[in-house]
Design an enzyme around this catalytic site. Structure first.
Site, PDB file in Angstrom:
ATOM      1  N   GLU A 210     -20.087  -4.415  18.827  1.00 42.30           N
ATOM      2  CA  GLU A 210     -18.976  -3.492  19.020  1.00 42.30           C
ATOM      3  C   GLU A 210     -18.417  -3.546  20.431  1.00 42.30           C
ATOM      4  OE1 GLU A 210     -16.164  -0.475  18.439  1.00 42.30           O
ATOM      5  OE2 GLU A 210     -17.304  -1.621  16.965  1.00 42.30           O
ATOM      6  N   GLU A 211     -19.280  -3.536  21.439  1.00 44.66           N
ATOM      7  CA  GLU A 211     -18.812  -3.325  22.809  1.00 44.66           C
ATOM      8  C   GLU A 211     -18.709  -4.582  23.656  1.00 44.66           C
ATOM      9  OE1 GLU A 211     -17.447  -0.789  22.923  1.00 44.66           O
ATOM     10  OE2 GLU A 211     -18.509   0.781  21.852  1.00 44.66           O
ATOM     11  N   SER A 628      -9.812   7.685  16.904  1.00 51.11           N
ATOM     12  CA  SER A 628     -10.920   7.203  17.722  1.00 51.11           C
ATOM     13  C   SER A 628     -10.777   7.753  19.142  1.00 51.11           C
ATOM     14  CB  SER A 628     -10.971   5.680  17.684  1.00 51.11           C
ATOM     15  OG  SER A 628     -12.200   5.209  18.207  1.00 51.11           O
ATOM     16  N   ASP A 703     -19.101   7.056   9.071  1.00 51.77           N
ATOM     17  CA  ASP A 703     -18.615   6.366  10.270  1.00 51.77           C
ATOM     18  C   ASP A 703     -19.811   5.932  11.112  1.00 51.77           C
ATOM     19  OD1 ASP A 703     -17.411   5.590  12.661  1.00 51.77           O
ATOM     20  OD2 ASP A 703     -15.883   7.151  12.572  1.00 51.77           O
ATOM     21  N   HIS A 735     -15.206   4.144  10.050  1.00 47.75           N
ATOM     22  CA  HIS A 735     -14.371   4.518  11.192  1.00 47.75           C
ATOM     23  C   HIS A 735     -12.878   4.320  10.908  1.00 47.75           C
ATOM     24  CE1 HIS A 735     -13.736   5.690  15.284  1.00 47.75           C
ATOM     25  NE2 HIS A 735     -13.171   4.553  15.624  1.00 47.75           N
TER      26      HIS A 735
END
Length: 758
Positions: A210-211, A628, A703, A735
């Site tokens: 994800e990051e 988000s 989510d 999400h």
């Protein structure tokens, strides 16, 4: 004279009548069903391009490319070949002929990889991920002999599949271990054996994907004799429970998710030999509380480059590792008083051992050249603009090709520059956003180009920028049935004197004269004024606002149809990029450090106040919405908005940064232990007692990114403070919330809320 007069008048009358009919046709009202539950506005593109080398040496990869195209009549996706010189398109692989037996259905092509000798095509599936992840069973089509065969047959997840440099082997990950398969014999060899449920070899845990925006966790060495790979041990990472409430007895699923301050996975970099099947571990130092966001083979034998980043992400060490011994040395170090930007940095190695890397160390993201010992040779690019992506280096000509904001921070263009920093040339000329796919020999490139008033088009160019021809015009007839509102770009200064950029979409009947309809096309430095003083419009602000993001771009907005629908109903739609967003330098972006929510919210309030001052805006009807980080901003804005926001819609918001993941949150906020005040002040839960306007909060119960826990906690605070609000939750929704009819239902609800509450 009289002889021609009546025909001319008659022709003119017909022309005016035709224009009136066209105008009426283009006055059609958009519907939510059209936008969210039909394919009438589906766009075309040139998908999954693979440049061909044509089996020649040196490479002449600018002669042809392959791409995917779907035949709607046959309901199949095929591979087509495009000849650069002639523009001729030929069917390269007919999916209908890819069958293993006479009883099999036609094969469904999802993704394909071309073998290095271009004699074979590897077909893989696509697994859900933050980016395209190749997976499931894979198949090989022999182009020379027209033979199609299945290489694996298992119900186990297989991912990160790719050819070896010589094309004789295929590597992949199964059961968190790395395997190679011999293409000729079909024999598999398992290279790692210690992979298990929470020890991942050659793949990543949730937070790395994800990051750090990385999916593929292993790389072939240039000679194909070894594989470098990540190993992540996530056993110390806390578990988070996601529950499916739709069953009689709710079913729970555990995921490893490190929230701010939690332990992360322990990361190691190994290099496994295909001959000895033994792994040599690279020396990463004694601290195991680190990140390894990137690795890359250099062009030197048995040398691997490793990015090592500390827990707070304010120090980057570039390591050179000897893959035979595991020994490492620090090549260069970069430190920052905030954070070192990794995601947008580019690293390329040259044959002579030198390399280029991009860095923000002079205040803007630029390219630097270093020698093999880490000594800076020169800064390649410089100025108050940013390099967004390095596409490659033509070593023979010593030219770097890259995407940058030199022309405008709201545009993206292709540039070339010499390695010594001379001869900077902008190769794309049309205003807007250019996404470039350049051939490996840098002779030609595909330009997918759009702007605020034009659907993405694909064109082919030489490396000097000269147009060869259009490849895809992307003409969608449905768009001609409506008068679409367009972005008008504007700037304004805040009360402190900071200049911000924004875009505005007005109703298509908006008129500076207070009456006649007109299309809003070209961007203007000043917004239209002098309209009917009795006509004032409500405003909906769209916000994202996260660090380094950008919503104010000269490109085709995917939400233009929905925003036009809102303008047809009498609303103005606006977006403003405040401080913390990208493309305006490190200082503009990093002011939010340790204080997420403070300046971003302040600047959205400043934007709303500016809009309220305009003669055609109804200052009592300004709303804000986001998803988000944008959902977080919508909450913060209505809680702290000095009563300027009447309504807010918040989808999947973070409501306390202690609930979000380590890598993202700590990059900007440090840990909760080091920055307790920043976490408290930046949490919507802290400010829930200040709600005065209308608030709708939406969240998916499944989510896995921004957990439903965030909304539950905020709702708890709102209830304790006797605040009235509305919520909507989506069982099993992730999400992005589901597509299809659920997406239609979601946007119907949001639209109705806007019409009722704004």
């Amino acid at each position: 004279m009289k002889k021609f007069y009546y025909p001319i008048v008659f022709a003119l009358a017909l022309q005016l009548l035709a224009q009136a009919i066209i105008s009426q046709e283009r006055d059609k009202e958009l519907t939510l069903e059209d936008i969210f539950n039909s394919q009438k506005f589906a766009q075309k593109s040139v998908r999954n391009v693979k440049w061909l080398n044509n089996g020649q040496a040196p490479i002449k990869s600018g002669q042809a490319f392959l791409y995917l195209e779907t035949d709607t009549a046959k309901k199949q996706t095929d591979i087509w070949k495009y000849d650069v010189k002639t523009g001729k398109r030929t069917l390269f692989v007919d999916a209908g002929k890819l069958v293993l037996s006479d009883t099999d259905k036609a094969f469904r092509i999802q993704n394909y990889l071309l073998s290095p000798d271009e004699q074979g095509i590897l077909f893989t599936g696509v697994l859900p991920a933050r980016a395209v992840k190749l997976g499931s069973n894979f198949f090989l089509y022999d182009l020379k002999n027209n033979k199609f065969r299945q290489l694996t047959d298992t119900d186990k997840e297989q991912l990160n599949v790719k050819f070896s440099p010589d094309g004789k082997k295929i590597g992949f990950v199964r059961d968190n271990n790395i395997f190679v398969l011999d293409v000729e014999t079909g024999i598999e060899k398992q290279l790692t054996t210690d992979g298990e449920k929470h020890i991942l070899n050659g793949r990543f845990d949730w937070v790395y994907e994800e990051e750090w925006s990385i999916i593929d966790g292993w790389q072939w060495s240039p000679d194909g004799k070894s594989i470098a790979y990540w190993q992540l041990d996530e056993r110390r990472v806390p578990e988070f429970t996601i529950t499916d409430y739709t069953q009689t007895h709710p079913k729970s699923e555990q995921m490893r998710y490190p929230k701010a301050g939690d332990p992360n996975s322990i990361v190691r970099i190994g290099v496994v030999s295909l001959e000895t099947i033994s792994t040599k571990w690279m020396d990463l130092g004694i601290d195991d509380d680190i990140y390894i966001p990137r690795i890359k083979w250099t062009k030197q034998p048995n040398q691997l480059c490793i990015y090592r980043v500390n827990r707070l992400q304010n120090k980057l060490d570039l390591l050179y590792a000897n893959t035979l011994t595991g020994e490492t040395r620090v090549l260069l170090t970069e430190e920052s008083s905030t954070w070192v930007e990794i995601k947008d940095a580019s690293l390329y190695f040259l044959t002579d051992g030198n390399f280029i890397i991009s860095s923000e160390k002079d205040g803007f993201m630029h390219i630097y050249r270093y020698d093999r010992n880490g000594k800076q040779i020169n800064q390649v690019t410089k100025g108050e603009w940013e390099v967004k992506k390095v596409l490659g280096i033509d070593e023979k000509k010593e030219i770097v090709y890259f995407i940058a904001t030199e022309k405008s921070h709201i545009e993206r263009h292709l540039y070339s520059i010499k390695l010594d920093g001379s001869k900077l040339i902008r190769l794309t000329q049309d205003d807007g956003t250019h996404n470039i796919n350049i051939s490996p020999d840098y002779s030609v490139y595909l330009d997918t180009y759009s702007n605020k008033s034009m659907l993405p088009k694909v064109s082919l160019h030489t490396n000097t920028g000269k147009l060869i021809r259009s490849v895809e015009e992307n003409k969608v007839p449905a768009y001609d049935e409506y008068r679409l509102s367009r972005k008008e770009f504007f700037t304004f200064k805040s009360s402190e004197g900071t200049e911000f950029s924004g875009w505005m979409m007005k109703p298509v009947d908006f008129s500076a004269e207070g009456g006649s309809a007109r299309r809003v096309d070209p961007p203007k430095a000043e917004l239209t004024s002098g309209g009917d003083p009795t006509k004032k419009y409500p405003v909906l602000i769209y916000v994202y606002g996260g660090p380094g993001s950008q919503t104010v771009l000269d490109d085709w907005d995917r939400n233009i149809l929905w925003y036009t629908l809102l303008t047809q109903k009498g609303y103005i739609v606006v977006s403003v990029d405040g401080r913390g967003t990208g493309s305006r330098g490190k200082a503009f972006k990093s002011i939010i450090y340790k204080n997420l929510g403070k300046w971003e919210t302040h600047d959205q309030i400043e934007g709303a106040k500016y809009l309220a001052s305009l003669p055609y805006v109804d200052a009592s009807r300004i709303g804000i919405w986001g998803w988000s980080y944008g959902g977080y901003m919508a909450c913060m804005s209505i809680f702290l908005g000095d009563d300027i926001f009447k309504s807010a819609i918040s989808v999947a918001p973070v409501t306390d940064w202690k609930f979000y993941d380590t890598i993202y949150t700590e990059r900007f906020m440090q840990t909760p232990e080091l920055n307790p005040d920043g976490y408290k002040d930046g949490a919507p839960t802290t400010h829930a007692n200040k709600l005065k306007g209308n608030l709708l909060i939406i969240h998916g119960t499944a989510d896995d990114n921004v957990h439903w826990q965030n909304t539950i906690t905020l709702v708890n605070e709102l209830q304790k403070n006797n605040k009235q609000f509305q919520t909507a939750f989506y069982p099993g929704g992730t999400h992005g919330v589901a597509g299809g009819i659920v997406r239609l239902q979601l946007y119907t609800m949001i639209t109705n809320y806007i019409l009722e509450k704004l």
